[in-house]
Design a protein around this motif. Sequence first.
Motif, PDB file in Angstrom:
ATOM      1  N   ILE A 228      -9.418   7.674   3.793  1.00  0.00           N
ATOM      2  CA  ILE A 228     -10.072   6.398   4.090  1.00  0.00           C
ATOM      3  C   ILE A 228      -9.160   5.226   3.734  1.00  0.00           C
ATOM      4  O   ILE A 228      -9.504   4.070   3.954  1.00  0.00           O
ATOM      5  N   PHE A 229      -8.021   5.541   3.158  1.00  0.00           N
ATOM      6  CA  PHE A 229      -6.964   4.551   2.919  1.00  0.00           C
ATOM      7  C   PHE A 229      -5.634   5.291   2.951  1.00  0.00           C
ATOM      8  O   PHE A 229      -5.483   6.362   2.371  1.00  0.00           O
ATOM      9  N   ARG A 230      -4.669   4.684   3.625  1.00  0.00           N
ATOM     10  CA  ARG A 230      -3.333   5.281   3.701  1.00  0.00           C
ATOM     11  C   ARG A 230      -2.283   4.181   3.753  1.00  0.00           C
ATOM     12  O   ARG A 230      -2.417   3.223   4.513  1.00  0.00           O
ATOM     13  N   LYS A 231      -1.256   4.327   2.952  1.00  0.00           N
ATOM     14  CA  LYS A 231      -0.116   3.417   3.001  1.00  0.00           C
ATOM     15  C   LYS A 231       1.151   4.248   3.122  1.00  0.00           C
ATOM     16  O   LYS A 231       1.380   5.178   2.338  1.00  0.00           O
ATOM     17  N   ASP A 232       1.972   3.909   4.122  1.00  0.00           N
ATOM     18  CA  ASP A 232       3.258   4.571   4.327  1.00  0.00           C
ATOM     19  C   ASP A 232       4.366   3.682   3.772  1.00  0.00           C
ATOM     20  O   ASP A 232       4.407   2.477   4.062  1.00  0.00           O
ATOM     21  N   ILE A 233       5.270   4.277   3.000  1.00  0.00           N
ATOM     22  CA  ILE A 233       6.392   3.535   2.441  1.00  0.00           C
ATOM     23  C   ILE A 233       7.674   4.163   2.970  1.00  0.00           C
ATOM     24  O   ILE A 233       7.882   5.385   2.821  1.00  0.00           O
ATOM     25  N   THR A 234       8.526   3.362   3.599  1.00  0.00           N
ATOM     26  CA  THR A 234       9.747   3.895   4.211  1.00  0.00           C
ATOM     27  C   THR A 234      11.020   3.292   3.628  1.00  0.00           C
ATOM     28  O   THR A 234      12.113   3.731   3.981  1.00  0.00           O
ATOM     29  N   GLU A 235      10.899   2.309   2.749  1.00  0.00           N
ATOM     30  CA  GLU A 235      12.079   1.645   2.202  1.00  0.00           C
ATOM     31  C   GLU A 235      12.118   1.771   0.684  1.00  0.00           C
ATOM     32  O   GLU A 235      11.083   1.856   0.021  1.00  0.00           O
ATOM     33  N   GLY A 236      13.333   1.783   0.158  1.00  0.00           N
ATOM     34  CA  GLY A 236      13.523   1.793  -1.291  1.00  0.00           C
ATOM     35  C   GLY A 236      13.163   3.104  -1.958  1.00  0.00           C
ATOM     36  O   GLY A 236      12.882   3.123  -3.162  1.00  0.00           O
ATOM     37  N   LEU A 237      13.179   4.191  -1.205  1.00  0.00           N
ATOM     38  CA  LEU A 237      12.798   5.490  -1.750  1.00  0.00           C
ATOM     39  C   LEU A 237      14.028   6.317  -2.093  1.00  0.00           C
ATOM     40  O   LEU A 237      14.999   6.370  -1.318  1.00  0.00           O
ATOM     41  N   SER A 238      13.999   6.958  -3.225  1.00  0.00           N
ATOM     42  CA  SER A 238      15.078   7.850  -3.630  1.00  0.00           C
ATOM     43  C   SER A 238      14.529   8.835  -4.640  1.00  0.00           C
ATOM     44  O   SER A 238      13.392   8.695  -5.122  1.00  0.00           O
ATOM     45  N   GLU A 239      15.313   9.849  -4.960  1.00  0.00           N
ATOM     46  CA  GLU A 239      14.858  10.791  -5.979  1.00  0.00           C
ATOM     47  C   GLU A 239      14.792  10.097  -7.328  1.00  0.00           C
ATOM     48  O   GLU A 239      15.415   9.053  -7.553  1.00  0.00           O
ATOM     49  N   GLY A 240      14.003  10.663  -8.220  1.00  0.00           N
ATOM     50  CA  GLY A 240      13.790  10.065  -9.528  1.00  0.00           C
ATOM     51  C   GLY A 240      12.385   9.492  -9.631  1.00  0.00           C
ATOM     52  O   GLY A 240      11.465   9.914  -8.928  1.00  0.00           O
ATOM     53  N   SER A 241      12.216   8.499 -10.473  1.00  0.00           N
ATOM     54  CA  SER A 241      10.901   7.894 -10.685  1.00  0.00           C
ATOM     55  C   SER A 241      10.535   6.982  -9.516  1.00  0.00           C
ATOM     56  O   SER A 241      11.348   6.149  -9.102  1.00  0.00           O
ATOM     57  N   VAL A 242       9.320   7.146  -9.016  1.00  0.00           N
ATOM     58  CA  VAL A 242       8.840   6.355  -7.888  1.00  0.00           C
ATOM     59  C   VAL A 242       7.513   5.708  -8.269  1.00  0.00           C
ATOM     60  O   VAL A 242       6.643   6.362  -8.849  1.00  0.00           O
ATOM     61  N   SER A 243       7.357   4.442  -7.944  1.00  0.00           N
ATOM     62  CA  SER A 243       6.109   3.717  -8.173  1.00  0.00           C
ATOM     63  C   SER A 243       5.636   3.111  -6.855  1.00  0.00           C
ATOM     64  O   SER A 243       6.426   2.461  -6.152  1.00  0.00           O
ATOM     65  N   LEU A 244       4.372   3.313  -6.528  1.00  0.00           N
ATOM     66  CA  LEU A 244       3.785   2.802  -5.296  1.00  0.00           C
ATOM     67  C   LEU A 244       2.486   2.090  -5.614  1.00  0.00           C
ATOM     68  O   LEU A 244       1.844   2.357  -6.629  1.00  0.00           O
ATOM     69  N   SER A 245       2.090   1.175  -4.727  1.00  0.00           N
ATOM     70  CA  SER A 245       0.793   0.510  -4.895  1.00  0.00           C
ATOM     71  C   SER A 245       0.242   0.141  -3.529  1.00  0.00           C
ATOM     72  O   SER A 245       0.989  -0.005  -2.557  1.00  0.00           O
ATOM     73  N   GLY A 246      -1.081  -0.017  -3.466  1.00  0.00           N
ATOM     74  CA  GLY A 246      -1.748  -0.395  -2.232  1.00  0.00           C
ATOM     75  C   GLY A 246      -2.910  -1.318  -2.508  1.00  0.00           C
ATOM     76  O   GLY A 246      -3.588  -1.196  -3.539  1.00  0.00           O
ATOM     77  N   ASP A 247      -3.154  -2.251  -1.603  1.00  0.00           N
ATOM     78  CA  ASP A 247      -4.234  -3.225  -1.728  1.00  0.00           C
ATOM     79  C   ASP A 247      -5.476  -2.684  -1.019  1.00  0.00           C
ATOM     80  O   ASP A 247      -5.459  -2.440   0.186  1.00  0.00           O
ATOM     81  N   LEU A 248      -6.552  -2.504  -1.762  1.00  0.00           N
ATOM     82  CA  LEU A 248      -7.799  -1.952  -1.219  1.00  0.00           C
ATOM     83  C   LEU A 248      -8.783  -3.035  -0.792  1.00  0.00           C
ATOM     84  O   LEU A 248      -9.898  -2.720  -0.361  1.00  0.00           O
ATOM     85  N   SER A 249      -8.394  -4.294  -0.876  1.00  0.00           N
ATOM     86  CA  SER A 249      -9.302  -5.400  -0.539  1.00  0.00           C
ATOM     87  C   SER A 249      -9.796  -5.269   0.902  1.00  0.00           C
ATOM     88  O   SER A 249      -9.009  -5.013   1.823  1.00  0.00           O
ATOM     89  N   GLY A 250     -11.098  -5.442   1.077  1.00  0.00           N
ATOM     90  CA  GLY A 250     -11.676  -5.424   2.413  1.00  0.00           C
ATOM     91  C   GLY A 250     -11.895  -4.041   2.993  1.00  0.00           C
ATOM     92  O   GLY A 250     -12.372  -3.915   4.129  1.00  0.00           O
ATOM     93  N   ASN A 251     -11.576  -2.991   2.245  1.00  0.00           N
ATOM     94  CA  ASN A 251     -11.797  -1.631   2.738  1.00  0.00           C
ATOM     95  C   ASN A 251     -13.196  -1.188   2.335  1.00  0.00           C
ATOM     96  O   ASN A 251     -13.430  -0.735   1.210  1.00  0.00           O
ATOM     97  N   ASN A 252     -14.141  -1.313   3.261  1.00  0.00           N
ATOM     98  CA  ASN A 252     -15.533  -1.005   2.968  1.00  0.00           C
ATOM     99  C   ASN A 252     -15.750   0.479   2.688  1.00  0.00           C
ATOM    100  O   ASN A 252     -16.615   0.854   1.900  1.00  0.00           O
ATOM    101  N   ASN A 253     -14.964   1.329   3.338  1.00  0.00           N
ATOM    102  CA  ASN A 253     -15.097   2.771   3.094  1.00  0.00           C
ATOM    103  C   ASN A 253     -14.772   3.119   1.650  1.00  0.00           C
ATOM    104  O   ASN A 253     -15.438   3.961   1.038  1.00  0.00           O
TER     105      ASN A 253
END
Length: 227
Positions: free
Chosen positions: A172-197
């Motif tokens: 019911i929520f999906r974010k694709d990240i294609t930049e700045g990715l490499s092996e090691g520690s990875v941190s991601l975030s997504g904005d859920l505002s307005g997602n009624n589901n």
Amino acid sequence: MKSKSIFKFSSALILLLAMASCGKDNYDAPESTLMGRLVYNGAPIQVRGTGEAVQLQLYQRGWQKSDPVRVYVTQDGTFTAKLFDGTYYLVTRDNNGPWVNARDTIQVELRGAASVDVNVTPYFTVSGENISISGNTLSASFTVSRVVSSAKIEKAYLVLSKTQFADEVNNIFRKDITEGLSEGSVSLSGDLSGNNNVATAKFLYGRVGIKTEGTEQAIWSPVVKLK
């Protein structure tokens, strides 16, 4: 009288043929169970579990029909199949999973029940996942380890689902990240505002995945219950 006798004989013959036909169709259902896991270094491989996306194939030699039996893998890397007793040959489906396409054949002797580990070599592994929701922000941190030196990351997935099945299709929520990715520690975030589901979901489950360039499937973290 003669016509009546012929009619009775014809009716009896039709009945016998019908009974014989039914007898041929009414085979017993398979009752033996093959269970197993997809593993790397003894740990299960996490994959997409919906849409019958990841499959193994079973063959039996000596049969006229050579089409494989499809065995569908669940998202935690396990699989189960109901079969007749016999000797089977188990392989991964060609270019299907997030691993090196070795397709080693495993011979399985099935007599009532059997369990087997299918060893694969993933391009990357995902570990140490920490997924949480604070307000309208979905956050995730995890570690990506490169297994195959030539492998390149195509994208990362950050998903939420209202069921325990979470992947790039079932969410019911999906974010694709294609930049700045490499092996090691990875941190991601997504904005859920307005997602009624997301706002109205009784339960929420989170998951992260890494897709390698040139592959059909991503490798995933275990599903984390968030709500």
